[in-house]
Design a protein around this motif. Structure first.
Motif, PDB file in Angstrom:
ATOM      1  N   PHE A  35       0.828  -1.170   0.012  1.00 38.49           N
ATOM      2  CA  PHE A  35       0.121  -0.042   0.007  1.00 38.49           C
ATOM      3  C   PHE A  35       0.946   1.252   0.035  1.00 38.49           C
ATOM      4  O   PHE A  35       0.718   2.148  -0.796  1.00 38.49           O
ATOM      5  N   SER A  36       2.047   1.120   0.609  1.00 42.04           N
ATOM      6  CA  SER A  36       2.887   2.573   0.799  1.00 42.04           C
ATOM      7  C   SER A  36       3.479   2.420  -0.723  1.00 42.04           C
ATOM      8  O   SER A  36       4.038   3.763  -0.994  1.00 42.04           O
ATOM      9  N   GLN A  37       3.489   1.688  -1.427  1.00 44.38           N
ATOM     10  CA  GLN A  37       3.977   1.674  -2.974  1.00 44.38           C
ATOM     11  C   GLN A  37       2.731   1.969  -3.674  1.00 44.38           C
ATOM     12  O   GLN A  37       3.002   2.187  -5.042  1.00 44.38           O
ATOM     13  N   GLY A  38       1.545   2.087  -3.256  1.00 46.44           N
ATOM     14  CA  GLY A  38       0.501   2.450  -4.031  1.00 46.44           C
ATOM     15  C   GLY A  38       0.045   1.296  -4.780  1.00 46.44           C
ATOM     16  O   GLY A  38      -0.659   1.570  -5.999  1.00 46.44           O
ATOM     17  N   VAL A  39       0.142   0.051  -4.276  1.00 40.19           N
ATOM     18  CA  VAL A  39      -0.425  -0.985  -4.804  1.00 40.19           C
ATOM     19  C   VAL A  39      -1.294  -1.797  -4.116  1.00 40.19           C
ATOM     20  O   VAL A  39      -0.951  -2.031  -2.842  1.00 40.19           O
ATOM     21  N   SER A  40      -2.184  -2.284  -4.521  1.00 38.56           N
ATOM     22  CA  SER A  40      -3.274  -3.009  -3.628  1.00 38.56           C
ATOM     23  C   SER A  40      -2.703  -4.828  -3.670  1.00 38.56           C
ATOM     24  O   SER A  40      -2.077  -5.221  -4.701  1.00 38.56           O
ATOM     25  N   ALA A  41      -3.083  -5.324  -2.495  1.00 39.67           N
ATOM     26  CA  ALA A  41      -2.609  -6.587  -2.497  1.00 39.67           C
ATOM     27  C   ALA A  41      -3.728  -7.607  -1.725  1.00 39.67           C
ATOM     28  O   ALA A  41      -4.398  -6.859  -0.766  1.00 39.67           O
ATOM     29  N   SER A  42      -3.814  -8.833  -1.912  1.00 39.38           N
ATOM     30  CA  SER A  42      -4.552  -9.656  -1.303  1.00 39.38           C
ATOM     31  C   SER A  42      -3.761 -10.206  -0.247  1.00 39.38           C
ATOM     32  O   SER A  42      -2.728 -10.896  -0.075  1.00 39.38           O
ATOM     33  N   PHE A  66      12.630 -17.167  -0.199  1.00 40.60           N
ATOM     34  CA  PHE A  66      12.356 -15.829  -0.518  1.00 40.60           C
ATOM     35  C   PHE A  66      12.007 -16.041  -2.019  1.00 40.60           C
ATOM     36  O   PHE A  66      10.991 -15.396  -2.663  1.00 40.60           O
ATOM     37  N   LYS A  67      12.981 -16.705  -2.722  1.00 38.28           N
ATOM     38  CA  LYS A  67      12.473 -16.755  -4.239  1.00 38.28           C
ATOM     39  C   LYS A  67      11.371 -17.221  -4.541  1.00 38.28           C
ATOM     40  O   LYS A  67      10.417 -16.900  -5.273  1.00 38.28           O
ATOM     41  N   THR A  68      10.950 -18.348  -4.045  1.00 40.72           N
ATOM     42  CA  THR A  68       9.575 -19.067  -4.011  1.00 40.72           C
ATOM     43  C   THR A  68       8.525 -18.206  -3.674  1.00 40.72           C
ATOM     44  O   THR A  68       7.487 -17.875  -4.419  1.00 40.72           O
ATOM     45  N   PHE A  69       8.626 -17.351  -2.440  1.00 42.40           N
ATOM     46  CA  PHE A  69       7.727 -16.246  -2.247  1.00 42.40           C
ATOM     47  C   PHE A  69       7.346 -15.310  -3.233  1.00 42.40           C
ATOM     48  O   PHE A  69       6.486 -15.012  -3.336  1.00 42.40           O
ATOM     49  N   ILE A  70       8.286 -14.737  -3.728  1.00 43.48           N
ATOM     50  CA  ILE A  70       8.240 -13.825  -4.942  1.00 43.48           C
ATOM     51  C   ILE A  70       7.657 -14.287  -6.029  1.00 43.48           C
ATOM     52  O   ILE A  70       6.735 -13.578  -6.575  1.00 43.48           O
ATOM     53  N   ILE A  78       1.245  -9.340  -6.817  1.00 43.33           N
ATOM     54  CA  ILE A  78       0.985  -8.928  -5.456  1.00 43.33           C
ATOM     55  C   ILE A  78       2.226  -7.925  -5.498  1.00 43.33           C
ATOM     56  O   ILE A  78       3.567  -8.189  -5.664  1.00 43.33           O
ATOM     57  N   GLY A  79       2.138  -6.723  -5.098  1.00 43.75           N
ATOM     58  CA  GLY A  79       3.179  -5.632  -4.996  1.00 43.75           C
ATOM     59  C   GLY A  79       4.201  -5.524  -6.216  1.00 43.75           C
ATOM     60  O   GLY A  79       3.667  -5.658  -7.262  1.00 43.75           O
ATOM     61  N   ARG A  80       5.467  -5.555  -6.001  1.00 41.72           N
ATOM     62  CA  ARG A  80       6.635  -5.336  -6.909  1.00 41.72           C
ATOM     63  C   ARG A  80       7.261  -6.724  -7.259  1.00 41.72           C
ATOM     64  O   ARG A  80       8.100  -6.840  -7.876  1.00 41.72           O
ATOM     65  N   ALA A  81       6.432  -7.772  -6.864  1.00 43.53           N
ATOM     66  CA  ALA A  81       6.980  -9.271  -7.092  1.00 43.53           C
ATOM     67  C   ALA A  81       7.184  -9.488  -8.349  1.00 43.53           C
ATOM     68  O   ALA A  81       8.312 -10.205  -8.888  1.00 43.53           O
ATOM     69  N   LYS A  82       6.326  -9.206  -9.386  1.00 44.47           N
ATOM     70  CA  LYS A  82       6.492  -9.541 -10.696  1.00 44.47           C
ATOM     71  C   LYS A  82       7.615  -8.685 -11.338  1.00 44.47           C
ATOM     72  O   LYS A  82       8.356  -9.337 -12.137  1.00 44.47           O
ATOM     73  N   MET A  83       7.962  -7.588 -11.015  1.00 38.97           N
ATOM     74  CA  MET A  83       8.878  -6.701 -11.449  1.00 38.97           C
ATOM     75  C   MET A  83      10.420  -7.459 -10.795  1.00 38.97           C
ATOM     76  O   MET A  83      11.356  -7.494 -11.616  1.00 38.97           O
ATOM     77  N   VAL A  84      10.390  -7.978  -9.541  1.00 39.08           N
ATOM     78  CA  VAL A  84      11.534  -8.493  -9.061  1.00 39.08           C
ATOM     79  C   VAL A  84      11.886  -9.922  -9.869  1.00 39.08           C
ATOM     80  O   VAL A  84      12.928 -10.345 -10.079  1.00 39.08           O
ATOM     81  N   ARG A  85      10.685 -10.454 -10.097  1.00 36.00           N
ATOM     82  CA  ARG A  85      10.826 -12.071 -10.804  1.00 36.00           C
ATOM     83  C   ARG A  85      11.306 -11.626 -12.088  1.00 36.00           C
ATOM     84  O   ARG A  85      12.421 -12.263 -12.693  1.00 36.00           O
ATOM     85  N   ASP A  86      10.786 -10.976 -13.036  1.00 36.28           N
ATOM     86  CA  ASP A  86      10.805 -10.589 -14.429  1.00 36.28           C
ATOM     87  C   ASP A  86      12.579  -9.993 -14.644  1.00 36.28           C
ATOM     88  O   ASP A  86      13.251 -10.282 -15.537  1.00 36.28           O
ATOM     89  N   ARG A  87      12.876  -9.274 -13.700  1.00 35.01           N
ATOM     90  CA  ARG A  87      14.201  -8.610 -13.741  1.00 35.01           C
ATOM     91  C   ARG A  87      15.300  -9.501 -12.993  1.00 35.01           C
ATOM     92  O   ARG A  87      16.514  -9.068 -13.020  1.00 35.01           O
ATOM     93  N   GLY A  88      14.832 -10.604 -12.232  1.00 33.28           N
ATOM     94  CA  GLY A  88      15.795 -11.328 -11.612  1.00 33.28           C
ATOM     95  C   GLY A  88      16.562 -10.601 -10.495  1.00 33.28           C
ATOM     96  O   GLY A  88      17.842 -10.820 -10.270  1.00 33.28           O
ATOM     97  N   LEU A  89      15.758  -9.740  -9.861  1.00 28.74           N
ATOM     98  CA  LEU A  89      16.196  -8.920  -8.872  1.00 28.74           C
ATOM     99  C   LEU A  89      16.189  -9.631  -7.529  1.00 28.74           C
ATOM    100  O   LEU A  89      16.159  -8.903  -6.356  1.00 28.74           O
ATOM    101  N   TYR A  90      16.063 -11.072  -7.527  1.00 25.99           N
ATOM    102  CA  TYR A  90      15.744 -11.739  -5.907  1.00 25.99           C
ATOM    103  C   TYR A  90      16.867 -11.251  -4.989  1.00 25.99           C
ATOM    104  O   TYR A  90      16.649 -10.876  -3.751  1.00 25.99           O
ATOM    105  N   ASP A  91      18.136 -11.231  -5.320  1.00 23.92           N
ATOM    106  CA  ASP A  91      19.305 -11.089  -4.316  1.00 23.92           C
ATOM    107  C   ASP A  91      19.224  -9.650  -3.890  1.00 23.92           C
ATOM    108  O   ASP A  91      19.314  -9.395  -2.940  1.00 23.92           O
TER     109      ASP A  91
END
Length: 115
Positions: A35-42, A66-70, A78-91
């Motif tokens: 929500f602080s990032q302006g994104v709704s989540a379940s 954590f990778k599984t969680f993302i 949910i949140g920015r998880a898709k961006m993290v996954r798509d860009r490989g920014l897990y670490d």
């Protein structure tokens, strides 16, 4: 406004179980983060994803968990998880959340990140 807690006995009994209580706390923290990032989540889905990803049930996520969680959060957008996954920014994401550097992301660290 008064809240009738007797109408929701399942919520009270849920809070008495540590693992579910932790998952609900985590879901609340993640909701605050998104929500602080302006994104709704379940909230419910986030808690479910956390419990699924936490393979050993210790209430904290290793890098692999954590990778599984993302990935789970990304599949539900949910949140920015898709961006993290798509860009490989897990670490990078893990490093930002693992405030004490112990190699785990705890629910407390997730809550602190949302503040």
């Amino acid at each position: 406004m008064l809240i009738d807690y007797s109408a929701e006995p399942s919520l009270i009994s849920t809070l008495k179980r540590p693992a579910l209580s932790l998952a609900l706390s985590l879901a609340l923290a993640l909701t605050l983060i998104t929500f602080s990032q302006g994104v709704s989540a379940s909230t419910e889905q986030t808690a479910t994803n956390f419990m699924q990803a936490d393979a050993n049930g210790d209430g904290a996520l290793t890098r692999g968990e954590f990778k599984t969680f993302i990935d789970l959060n990304a599949s539900f957008n949910i949140g920015r998880a898709k961006m993290v996954r798509d860009r490989g920014l897990y670490d990078r994401a893990f490093g930002r959340l693992d405030a004490n550097g112990d190699g785990l992301v705890s629910s407390v660290e997730l809550q602190n990140a949302g503040q």
